[in-house]
Write an enzyme that holds these catalytic residues in place. Structure first.
Site, PDB file in Angstrom:
ATOM      1  N   SER A   3       6.642  -0.467  10.010  1.00 23.57           N
ATOM      2  CA  SER A   3       5.275  -0.345   9.520  1.00 23.57           C
ATOM      3  C   SER A   3       5.108   1.058   8.963  1.00 23.57           C
ATOM      4  CB  SER A   3       4.298  -0.557  10.692  1.00 23.57           C
ATOM      5  OG  SER A   3       3.026  -0.034  10.353  1.00 23.57           O
ATOM      6  N   SER A   4       4.326   1.183   7.899  1.00 21.80           N
ATOM      7  CA  SER A   4       4.076   2.521   7.341  1.00 21.80           C
ATOM      8  C   SER A   4       3.386   3.388   8.380  1.00 21.80           C
ATOM      9  CB  SER A   4       3.200   2.418   6.093  1.00 21.80           C
ATOM     10  OG  SER A   4       3.793   1.547   5.172  1.00 21.80           O
ATOM     11  N   GLN A   8     -10.197  -2.618   2.690  1.00 17.63           N
ATOM     12  CA  GLN A   8      -9.681  -3.272   3.896  1.00 17.63           C
ATOM     13  C   GLN A   8      -9.637  -2.324   5.097  1.00 17.63           C
ATOM     14  OE1 GLN A   8      -5.829  -4.113   1.800  1.00 17.63           O
ATOM     15  NE2 GLN A   8      -4.940  -3.821   3.810  1.00 17.63           N
ATOM     16  N   MET A  34       0.853  -1.195   0.000  1.00 18.52           N
ATOM     17  CA  MET A  34       0.000   0.000   0.000  1.00 18.52           C
ATOM     18  C   MET A  34       0.889   1.247   0.000  1.00 18.52           C
ATOM     19  SD  MET A  34      -3.446  -0.918   2.021  1.00 18.52           S
ATOM     20  CE  MET A  34      -2.878  -0.677   3.688  1.00 18.52           C
ATOM     21  N   TYR A  40       4.174   3.905   0.753  1.00 22.44           N
ATOM     22  CA  TYR A  40       4.933   4.497   1.841  1.00 22.44           C
ATOM     23  C   TYR A  40       5.937   3.459   2.362  1.00 22.44           C
ATOM     24  CZ  TYR A  40       6.073   8.394   4.683  1.00 22.44           C
ATOM     25  OH  TYR A  40       6.756   9.465   5.203  1.00 22.44           O
ATOM     26  N   HIS A 100       9.038   0.987   3.358  1.00 22.55           N
ATOM     27  CA  HIS A 100      10.091   0.991   4.367  1.00 22.55           C
ATOM     28  C   HIS A 100      10.948  -0.257   4.166  1.00 22.55           C
ATOM     29  CE1 HIS A 100       7.548  -1.976   6.313  1.00 22.55           C
ATOM     30  NE2 HIS A 100       6.552  -1.109   6.335  1.00 22.55           N
ATOM     31  N   VAL A 157      10.993  -7.114   9.698  1.00 18.83           N
ATOM     32  CA  VAL A 157      12.178  -6.248   9.783  1.00 18.83           C
ATOM     33  C   VAL A 157      11.917  -5.218  10.881  1.00 18.83           C
ATOM     34  CG1 VAL A 157      13.649  -4.619   8.527  1.00 18.83           C
ATOM     35  CG2 VAL A 157      12.687  -6.601   7.347  1.00 18.83           C
ATOM     36  N   HIS A 169       9.245  -3.635   3.434  1.00 23.26           N
ATOM     37  CA  HIS A 169       8.854  -3.860   2.031  1.00 23.26           C
ATOM     38  C   HIS A 169      10.088  -4.183   1.187  1.00 23.26           C
ATOM     39  CE1 HIS A 169       5.573  -0.884   3.248  1.00 23.26           C
ATOM     40  NE2 HIS A 169       4.878  -1.938   2.851  1.00 23.26           N
TER      41      HIS A 169
HETATM   42  O1  PAF Z   1       0.003  -5.760   3.635  1.00 20.04           O
HETATM   43  C1  PAF Z   1      -0.440  -4.838   2.919  1.00 20.04           C
HETATM   44  O2  PAF Z   1       0.219  -3.826   2.690  1.00 20.04           O
HETATM   45  C2  PAF Z   1      -1.823  -4.966   2.316  1.00 20.04           C
HETATM   46  O3  PAF Z   1      -2.700  -5.601   3.191  1.00 20.04           O
HETATM   47  C3  PAF Z   1      -1.826  -5.669   0.936  1.00 20.04           C
HETATM   48  C4  PAF Z   1      -1.352  -7.092   1.027  1.00 20.04           C
HETATM   49  C5  PAF Z   1      -0.924  -4.893  -0.022  1.00 20.04           C
HETATM   50  C6  PAF Z   1      -3.246  -5.670   0.378  1.00 20.04           C
HETATM   51  O4  PAF Z   1      -3.753  -4.394   0.211  1.00 20.04           O
END
Ligand code: PAF
Length: 286
Positions: A186-187, A61, A30, A32, A34, A177, A37
């Site tokens: 986390s973002s 979500q 999603m 932003y 870090h 991480v 990711h």
């Molecule tokens: O983990 C996330 O960032 C989100 O839940 C995902 C898997 C990209 C789905 O929107």
């Protein structure tokens, strides 16, 4: 790095990759970004010929009153990170490409897997995650897709969707991480004030204390939960959402902790909800 914004174009590119016989790795995000990711990106770059990263802040979500509107967004920053990692394709879909109709057809998720932990606190959240991930898989057609162990329940839900819909993708789970003081990346950490940022380290502190006790022979879920709760409650501004000790992947509570038990917590630090977990002698243990 090619930047693609239309699903049709992404599908064409994926077909081309498939036809060439290359292995396609996919990291859905999603944005932003870090280091968490980027660790997924690096794993994909190592194991696959072509790496696609998506950035899409998925509205389905987020529950009512959650942080969809204020979720951090900075595509230029994300692009710069991904260029540096030599990502092949950045997919930033339009909302209408993912949800063409206002009436959304959702993927049903197994209630056994979502009635607990974050699924209990965030009703509908995993239905949104499962739906968007299935849609992204349909567009990107990855051979392998990469997720972080921090989102333990998300991983299990997605694995279940992949299994039940017979999707031809391998789900790879990478270790959490952490910042130097143990806070899981986390973002949402960007929301924390300076004070909250230092209090947030108590989540990891409580998990590592629990892990130490368990390794020294304390196998009682009740006692370990009590100790975690005490550490978190001692911290000003930290409000527990849940502390759960369950069988990993099946999410059944356990009385006696054994291998592959998941110790999972969620807590508000100020207004920011953070999650973290550890698996006792499990595969994805850090
Ligand atoms: O983990 C996330 O960032 C989100 O839940 C995902 C898997 C990209 C789905 O929107």
């Amino acid at each position: 790095m090619e930047v693609v914004t239309r699903a049709s174009e992404m599908k064409t590119l994926s077909c081309r990759v498939k036809e060439s016989g290359d292995v396609l790795g996919f990291v859905p995000t999603m944005g932003y970004l870090h280091e968490g990711h980027l660790s997924l990106v690096r794993a994909s770059r190592k194991e696959c010929d072509i790496t696609v990263v998506s950035v899409f802040v998925n509205p389905t979500q987020f529950g009512r009153g959650e942080d969809f509107d204020k979720y951090p967004r900075d595509v230029e920053r994300d692009k710069a990170f991904l260029e540096k990692e030599n990502v092949d394709i950045l997919f930033i879909p339009e909302k209408t490409d993912i949800y063409p109709e206002d009436d959304i057809e959702y993927i049903e998720v197994d209630e056994k897997l979502t009635k607990t932990l974050c699924g209990a606190s965030r009703p509908g959240h995993f239905k949104g995650v499962a739906t968007v991930v299935a849609k992204l898989f349909d567009i990107v057609r990855p051979d392998k897709s990469y997720f972080g162990q921090k989102d333990a329940q998300q991983v299990v839900v997605i694995k279940n969707v992949v299994k039940n819909l017979s999707l031809p993708v391998e789900i790879k789970v990478m270790p959490t991480v952490r910042e130097d003081d143990g806070l899981a990346m986390s973002s949402r950490n960007i929301y924390l004030s300076e004070d909250e940022r230092s209090q947030a380290a108590s989540l990891y502190k409580s998990l590592s204390t629990a892990k130490g006790l368990i390794s020294r022979g304390n196998k009682s879920s009740e006692e370990i939960k009590r100790i975690i709760t005490k550490i978190l409650e001692n911290e000003k501004n930290v409000k527990i959402d849940y502390v759960e000790i369950i069988e990993n992947e099946r999410f059944i509570p356990v009385d006696k902790i054994k291998d592959n038990t998941l110790v999972a917590i969620a807590a508000f630090v100020g207004n920011t909800r953070l999650i973290d977990n550890t698996i006792i002698n499990g595969k994805n243990e850090e």
